[in-house]
Design an enzyme around this catalytic site. Sequence first.
Site, PDB file in Angstrom:
ATOM      1  CG  ASN A 131      40.842 -49.106  81.890  1.00  0.00           C
ATOM      2  OD1 ASN A 131      40.354 -48.249  81.160  1.00  0.00           O
ATOM      3  ND2 ASN A 131      42.013 -49.671  81.629  1.00  0.00           N
ATOM      4  CD  GLU A 132      41.731 -49.887  77.883  1.00  0.00           C
ATOM      5  OE1 GLU A 132      42.786 -50.523  77.964  1.00  0.00           O
ATOM      6  OE2 GLU A 132      41.659 -48.743  77.383  1.00  0.00           O
TER       7      GLU A 132
END
Length: 913
Positions: A462-463
Site C-alpha cells: 500500500n502506497e
Amino acid sequence: MWVGLLLLYGFLVKQIYAHIFLLDDQWSFYSPEKNFSGRGIAPGDIYSDLFRNNLTQNPLYGEGDQDLAWVGRTKWTYEKIFDLTDDITKSHEIFLHAKGLDTIASVYLNGQHLFDSRNQFVANAVQVKSILKPNGNTLRIEFDSPVNYAKKQADLYEKLVHHRVPPECPPGIFHGECNANFIRKAQSSFSWDWGPSFPTVGISRPIFLEYFDEVAIIELSPLVTKQQDSTKFNVLVDVFIFCSPSINSFILTSSIPELNISQATHFNIRCSSGKSIKISNNLSVPAENLKLWYPNGYGSQNLYKIQVTIQNEGHALAKKSAKIGFRTIELVQDFVDEANRTKGRNFFFKVNNIPIFLKGSNFIPISSFPSQNHTLRKQFLFQAMKEANMNALRVWGGGLYESETFYQLADEYGILLWHDLMFACALYPVNEAFLAEVDAEVKSQVHRLRHHPSILVWAGNNENELAIRAFWWYTPGYLVNDQVRDYVKLYRDVIKPIVNKLDPSRPFLLSSPSNGILTEEQGGVANSPSDQHYGDIHFYNEFINLWEDFNYQIPRCATEYGVQSIPLKSTMTHWINESAWSYGSKSMIDRQHHPGGIATLLTMTFLHFEIPKECGNNSTAQNLNSCGFVQNSNSFMDRFAFLTQVHQAIAIQVQTEHYRRWRGKLHPDGRGNTMCALYWQLNDVWAAPSWSSIDFDLNWKALHYFARRFFAPVIVSMYLDKNEGVEMFVVSDKTKPLLNYTLSIDLMAWTNGFKPVYSANKQLDIKPLSSIQIDIDDELRKRYNTQNDETEYVIRATLSNSKGLPVSPTAVLLPDKLYKIGTSYYGNAEVASVSKLSGNEYEISLKASGIVPIVWLDLKAPIKRKYEVLFWFSDNAFVMTQEQVKVVLKIVASNAEFTISKEDISVCHIASC
Ligand SMILES: *[C@@H]1O[C@H](CO)[C@@H](O)[C@H](O)[C@H]1NC(C)=O
Ligand SMILES: *[C@@H]1O[C@H](CO)[C@@H](O)[C@H](O)[C@H]1NC(C)=O
Ligand SMILES: *[C@@H]1O[C@H](CO)[C@@H](O)[C@H](O)[C@H]1NC(C)=O
Ligand SMILES: *[C@@H]1O[C@H](CO)[C@@H](O)[C@H](O)[C@H]1NC(C)=O
Ligand SMILES: *[C@@H]1O[C@H](CO)[C@@H](O)[C@H](O)[C@H]1NC(C)=O
Ligand SMILES: *[C@@H]1O[C@H](CO)[C@@H](O)[C@H](O)[C@H]1NC(C)=O
Ligand SMILES: *[C@@H]1O[C@H](CO)[C@@H](O)[C@H](O)[C@H]1NC(C)=O
C-alpha cells in the site's frame, strides 16, 4: 474438521490422520519481568487475557491504548500443561502445528527448544513424538516484546547499511510505536491514523497436535485456471503432506463430487520424517457443465466442494476438502487510443468476460484484537456490503492476511477482494534474513488463499511506490536511488516471481496505487506515480469543497478516497466518559489521530451547514471564529457529529458518482473510462473520528445508507458543472439494455411544500454497462441556473421502467450552502406508525410537513444498549420530498427478544439532530 477432536473414516487398521487442539482456556501466562500472571486463551492475545483476568481495564475504553502501552513493551510467556490420550501416544508420528504466533516467539516442549518464529503470517510445524510423554507435558512459548524487537532490528540494520529505514516512528498524536517495518506483524498494530496502538502478543492462530501413522494432510491448495480459448477449466490440486518413512506408496484422489469428476494419482515416494512435501494432480473440468461464480450483482456465487483423499491398500489415511469457484479474471490494460499512446492505458477487470465496475470500500483489520472470535462482526459487515450494492473490497496492506471465515464470506457474498500484501506506508529492510521471512510468508499465504474465487488481484503493498516519489521521508544517507533499488528488490525481484508462479489465476500489481504496466516499464517505481492515465490512484484533500464535482480527478480506477466523520454519539459515549462528549475533550483529542483533523472537520462541515444556534446568535454569518473553536456544549456536539456524517456522505457520493459517470467515457486528453470506486474505509476498530461508513458499534453512518443508493446498479446522478450549471446522467451497470424507461424530473422549491414548481418526463433507452448524459430542458436549466439565491430549488429525479416501477433510488440535488436556507422552511418528519412485519422486521411510516433535508432515523440509545441490537433501515439519511415514506427496520442481531414501538425510534434532520 475443526469441531471434533478425532476424525474417523475408512477401516481403522492404521492410525489415521487426526489432530487435537491445544486451543482452550487452559493456558497460563506470565511476565518474566513484571509481576503478572493469569489464565490465558488460545487463540488470543495478551491484552484480552489481561483484561479477562481483571488485571487491566478494558483496553478499548477511555485512554486504554496509552495507559497500556507498557504491555507491548514487555516480554510474555504462555504455558500449557497437557496429557496425551492413548490414541496419540500409540501413533507413529506426532507434529506440533502452530498456524500463527504473534510474533517473536521461542517454543519449548518439556524444556527442549523446538523452534523460533519471527513472522505472524507464517505457520510452523515440527515433529515432537520423541519429546512427548503420556502425562505432564509442558508447552512453553516465550514472546519477546514486539516493540523492543523492532527497535533492536532497526538498530542492527543501521549498523549493516549505515542508514535508517523510514518511517522511524508514527506522528506523535498516534501515541504509537516505532519501527513497525522491522517486524512481520500487522503494521497497524503499532498505531495508525484510524486506530490505536495495541502491539498484540500471543498465540494468534490455532495450535494443535497432529498425529498419524502414515500420512497427514496439512494443506489443500487448489488452483483454478482457464486458458483464454479453452473450453475447460483446470484445477491443479496441490496437497502438502507429512508422511512417515514407513510408507512409500499411496494414491491421491481429487474429486468434485457434484460434477462426478475425479482423478486418482499413484505416488511412489520416499518420505523423510519431519519434512512436509507437496504432491499434486490435476482435474480437467469442462466449462459447459459448470455454474460459474459471479461477483455480487452479476449472477450467483456458485461454489463446489473439492475433496482429496490419500489412501493405500484400500484404506483412507487422510482426507481434506475445500470450496472452490470457477470464474475467469482479466485485467485489461490496452491503450485507450492506439493512434496516440500518450493518452494512456485502460485499467479495468473483466470477470467471466464482463467488465466489472468495482464498487465498494477498504477493509482495515476486523479488530485491534483479531484473534478473538469476530464471526458475528464479519457476517454483519459482509451483509452490509451486499446490502449497499457493493461488489468489491480492498484488503489494505497495513493489516493482516485474514481469517478463513473472512474469505468464505467474501466467496459467499460475491465480494471481489483487491488484496494487498501486508506492507504499507513504509520502506522495508532487504537483508537476507528479512527477505527469507517475506519469501516464506508470501508462499504460505498464496498457497493458503489462492482457491478463493473472490480474490481478484494481488498488490505488493500500500502506497510504498508513491511514498518514494512523493518524498514522504527524508532519511540521511538513504538516497532516493537507493530507496528505489531496495523497493524494486523486494516487490519486483522477490515477491512478484513467487506470486506469479504460485498463482497465475489472477493479476499481480507491484503496488497499490501504481501505474500498472507503466510502473513495470519504468523499472518498478514509476517516474510519476498516481498518473490519471494509468493504473489506480488514491485521492484525499481537505482544503477543497468536497461537494464540488470539478475538484475531482478523472482516473482509471480509484482505490482510496475518503473524509472523516465523528461516530454516532451512542458509540462514542459507550467507550469514553459521557462527560468527554465534546470535540475539545482530552478523550476526543486523543482519539483523533488525523493531524489537523478537528479543525478541518469544523471548517468542511460549516462550509455547508448552519452553525448550531447555541454557538452565538449570529449563526448565519458562518463565522466559526466567533464561537466554533471554543464551542463545546453537548448539544453543539450532538449536531456537529451528525453533520460531519452528512458532510462525509455527500462528499463521498459526489466523488463516487463522478467516477461512475466516467464509465465508458474519455476526456479528449485520454483520461476517463473510470472503472473503480473503492472509498476509504468500511469499518472501525475503536470509537473515534475516522473515515469509516460503519462505526465501531456497527451502526451504519449516513455514508453507508448513501452508499446503498450511489452504488445501486442503475442511478440517476446530478451535479453542478462549473460553467453549465446542473447536469444529469444515468449510469447503468446492468448487462442488459433498459428499453423505454421513464426519467421523471421535478424542480421543487422549499417554499412550495411537496408540489413541484416544474416537472418534465423523458423516455430513455439505456445501453448496457454505460453512462449517458441526459439532455436537460432549457426551461429547467434556465430556472435552476438563474435562481436568485441558492435557497430556492431542490431537484428530484427518478427512473422507472415501462411498467412504472422505480428502478433507481430517488436522486436529489441539494444546494451546496444549506446554511443559506432559513431553517423555518424545513419540514419536520415524524414517525406516524410502526408495525411488525416478520420476526425481525418492522415497517416504519414517516410523515413530513415539508421538504426535510436528510431525515435521520435511529433506535434510541437505551434499547440499543440494553439488547445489544445490530440493525439497519432499508433507507435512512435521505431527503424527504414527499409527505409519506415507508422504510423497513431490520434487526440483524440482539441478545434477547424484544419488540419495538414508536417511542423507541428517534427521527431528526440537519437542523434538529
Ligand atoms: C506479586 O504479587 C503478589 C500479589 O499481587 C504478591 O503477593 C507477591 O509478593 C508479588 N511478588 C513479587 C515478587 O513482587
Ligand atoms: C473479574 O471480575 C469480575 C467482576 O468483579 C468477576 O465476576 C470475575 O470472576 C473476575 N474474573 C477473574 C478471572 O478474576
Ligand atoms: C453424477 O453421477 C450420478 C450417478 O452416476 C448421476 O446420477 C448424476 O446425474 C451425475 N451428475 C452429473 C453432473 O453428471
Ligand atoms: C464464534 O462466534 C460464532 C458467532 O457468534 C459462533 O457461532 C461460533 O461458535 C464461535 N466460535 C468459536 C470457536 O467459539
Ligand atoms: C453577523 O456577522 C456578519 C458577518 O461577519 C456581520 O456582517 C453582521 O454585522 C453580524 N451581525 C450581528 C447581529 O452581529
Ligand atoms: C496525443 O494526445 C495528447 C493528449 O491529449 C495531445 O496533447 C497530443 O497532441 C496528441 N498527439 C497527437 C499526435 O495527436
Ligand atoms: C414506452 O412507454 C410509454 C409510457 O410508459 C408508452 O406510452 C409507450 O407506448 C412505450 N413505447 C414503446 C415503444 O413501448
